[in-house]
Design an enzyme around this catalytic site. Structure first.
Site, mmCIF file in Angstrom:
data_model
loop_
_atom_site.group_PDB
_atom_site.id
_atom_site.type_symbol
_atom_site.label_atom_id
_atom_site.label_comp_id
_atom_site.label_asym_id
_atom_site.label_seq_id
_atom_site.Cartn_x
_atom_site.Cartn_y
_atom_site.Cartn_z
ATOM 1 N N HIS A 163 1.003 -1.357 0.122
ATOM 2 C CA HIS A 163 0.136 0.004 -0.120
ATOM 3 C C HIS A 163 0.980 1.213 -0.115
ATOM 4 C CE1 HIS A 163 -3.263 -2.678 1.284
ATOM 5 N NE2 HIS A 163 -2.320 -3.186 2.035
ATOM 6 N N LYS A 211 15.771 21.859 -12.147
ATOM 7 C CA LYS A 211 14.933 20.464 -12.374
ATOM 8 C C LYS A 211 16.035 19.385 -13.032
ATOM 9 C CE LYS A 211 10.768 20.285 -12.099
ATOM 10 N NZ LYS A 211 10.199 18.986 -11.297
ATOM 11 N N GLU A 258 9.414 8.078 -17.380
ATOM 12 C CA GLU A 258 8.037 8.540 -17.603
ATOM 13 C C GLU A 258 7.683 7.924 -19.019
ATOM 14 O OE1 GLU A 258 7.933 12.271 -14.681
ATOM 15 O OE2 GLU A 258 8.539 12.759 -16.865
ATOM 16 N N SER A 278 14.169 21.222 -17.169
ATOM 17 C CA SER A 278 13.087 21.938 -17.231
ATOM 18 C C SER A 278 13.235 23.084 -18.264
ATOM 19 C CB SER A 278 12.489 22.585 -16.048
ATOM 20 O OG SER A 278 11.512 23.504 -16.276
#
Ligand code: ARG
Length: 486
Positions: free
Chosen positions: A150, A277, A284, A271
């Protein structure tokens, strides 16, 4: 070239709509090989003369080296190659190439040859990635980390155990693909449009020349079914969901909140606006591209589910879904392998995360079980210990005698026994004690790593044997051609 029955030619816009020339760029080489085997077989069975075969094979050899212009009047690569052969060999000989064959068995053949190649590539990529997972596991047998259920800390574990779990998942992906190959590597060639031919061809001989393990016997089945395509893409879709899961873990673990790992710069993106970043875009994209492959599977299944038996042109549409499935999954595996090779593992941070929690609660309960106390009672005691430690914001080994006494209230358990167990239980001791087969225990890591190294080597031998069989068949085919056209 085939339109003699029809009055008019296709307009440019219709031709563009009908044509599969662009998608066919992936199967040109297989189509030529298929034609060469077919022509050799026709000649060996005296269906065409040696001279005709020579001319056709010669033309095909030249075409093998040529770059194809995708702009063409032809509807697909089969028509284009046949027209080019006729141009080079003349209609008297070239016009015989398509004897006892249809584009329907031809395209099924090409797709099977393409998929079997892709399966072999994927199998090798899988073994390469597994090898990296296992060697990383070898270095991280003592790297303590929390294991989650979980997404809440569940038990203490080691990083090698996590890596080996994914190696096992990828072994299953390998096995599924390896098995699927057996069903893919069956020749449909010679099935004709759907019902076979009256010309005395030898389907077994072309199958052998092209390195197939057997033939798809029933000509209706051979030309009209694509379950082997669905099986391949479904198998890869499962593989991709597995890669997507690892990606998700790594995306999460590379956040500053987790900081369990750091991805090498070459697998991250900056970024356009925030200078600080370092985004895990590559991982992804594995998640994103997995969705694309699931889409490919849906497209394929939707195409074949409503098709009446016998070839239907709808089947042309599924080719791009196959190619994209192979291309994405091969790249995803290559990239994941490199990500693993360049990964920085923050062992301190992983360990720290386990320190700040009560991960030894189950180990304490289990130690009490060894004192012959029912687990349900030991679970309750350990739960109460955690609750009190949590409220007073301290670790379990800082609990007072009174607090320990409170935890055994209502049971016959001696608080001294509980206290001794708490004092002697640490994450390290519990990982030493974790002896069940396949667990996070230190001993199990060693055993599993050794076993998985052997398994990888065994599978490598299998895949090499398969690849060698294929190249042997194709080399023999090439030899036959060379002898004939000499
Ligand atoms: N371009 C077609 C395909 O990719 C080849 C088969 C065409 N067959 C036919 N009967 N029209 O499926």
């Amino acid at each position: 070239m085939y339109r003699s029955r029809l009055g008019t030619d296709l307009s440019n816009i219709t031709l563009d709509y009908v044509s599969s020339i662009d998608d066919d760029s992936e199967i040109i080489q297989f189509d030529i090989l298929g034609s060469q085997a077919h022509v050799l077989m026709l000649q060996e069975n005296k269906i065409i003369s040696k001279n005709d075969a020579k001319k056709i094979l010669n033309a095909l050899e030249i075409l093998k080296k040529e770059k194809f212009d995708s702009f063409s009047e032809a509807e697909d690569i089969h028509e284009l190659i046949e027209s080019l052969v006729i141009k080079k060999a003349g209609i008297a000989s070239g016009g015989k190439m398509h004897t006892a064959r249809s584009r329907n068995d031809q395209v099924a053949l090409d797709i099977r040859m393409k998929i079997r190649n892709d399966i072999n590539i994927l199998c090798t990529c899988l073994l390469d990635t597994i090898e990296v997972l296992v060697s990383l596991a070898k270095n991280h047998q003592k790297t303590i980390m929390p294991l989650y259920t979980h997404l809440q800390q569940a038990q203490a574990g080691v990083f090698s155990h996590y890596l080996l779990a994914h190696a096992d998942v990828l072994f299953r992906d390998f096995e599924r693909l390896y098995d699927a190959y057996g069903r893919v590597n069956q020749s449909p060639l010679g099935a004709g449009p759907v019902g076979g031919t009256s010309i005395p061809i030898d389907r077994h001989s072309t199958a052998e020349m092209l390195g197939f393990d057997g033939i798809v016997e029933n000509s209706i089945d051979a030309t009209s079914t694509r379950d082997f395509v669905a099986e391949f893409v479904a198998t890869v879709a499962i593989l991709m969901t597995n890669l997507s899961k690892i990606s998700e873990d790594f995306v999460l673990w590379s956040t500053s909140e987790f900081s369990f790992i750091e991805l090498a710069d070459e697998f991250t993106s900056p970024s356009s606006i925030m200078p600080q970043k370092k985004n895990p875009d590559i991982l992804e994209l594995t998640r994103g591209k997995t969705a694309e492959i699931i889409g490919n599977l849906t497209a394929i299944l939707s195409t074949i589910k409503g098709l009446s038996t016998g070839y239907g042109r709808d089947l042309q549409q599924i080719k791009s879904s196959i190619w994209s499935t192979s291309k994405i999954s091969i790249s995803a595996l290559l990239i994941l392998k490199s990500i693993l090779l360049t990964l920085r593992v923050n062992e301190k941070q992983m360990k720290k995360a386990t320190d700040s929690s009560y991960l030894i609660a189950l180990d304490i309960a289990e130690k009490l079980v060894l004192k012959e106390i029912p687990f349900r009672i030991t679970h309750k005691i350990a739960g109460s210990l955690v609750q009190q430690a949590y409220i007073s914001k301290k670790s379990l080994n800082k609990l007072t005698t009174d607090e320990i006494k409170r935890s055994v209230q209502g049971t016959k358990v001696d608080p001294k026994v509980v206290s001794d167990i708490i004092m002697s239980t640490t994450i390290i001791s519990s990982l030493k004690d974790r002896i069940s087969f396949g667990s996070s225990g230190y001993g199990e890591q060693k055993r599993m790593i050794k076993d998985r190294i052997k398994k990888t080597n065994d599978y490598r031998t299998k895949i090499t044997k398969r690849e060698n069989e294929l190249s042997y068949a194709l080399e023999k085919l090439e030899e036959k051609i060379t002898i004939l056209i000499k």
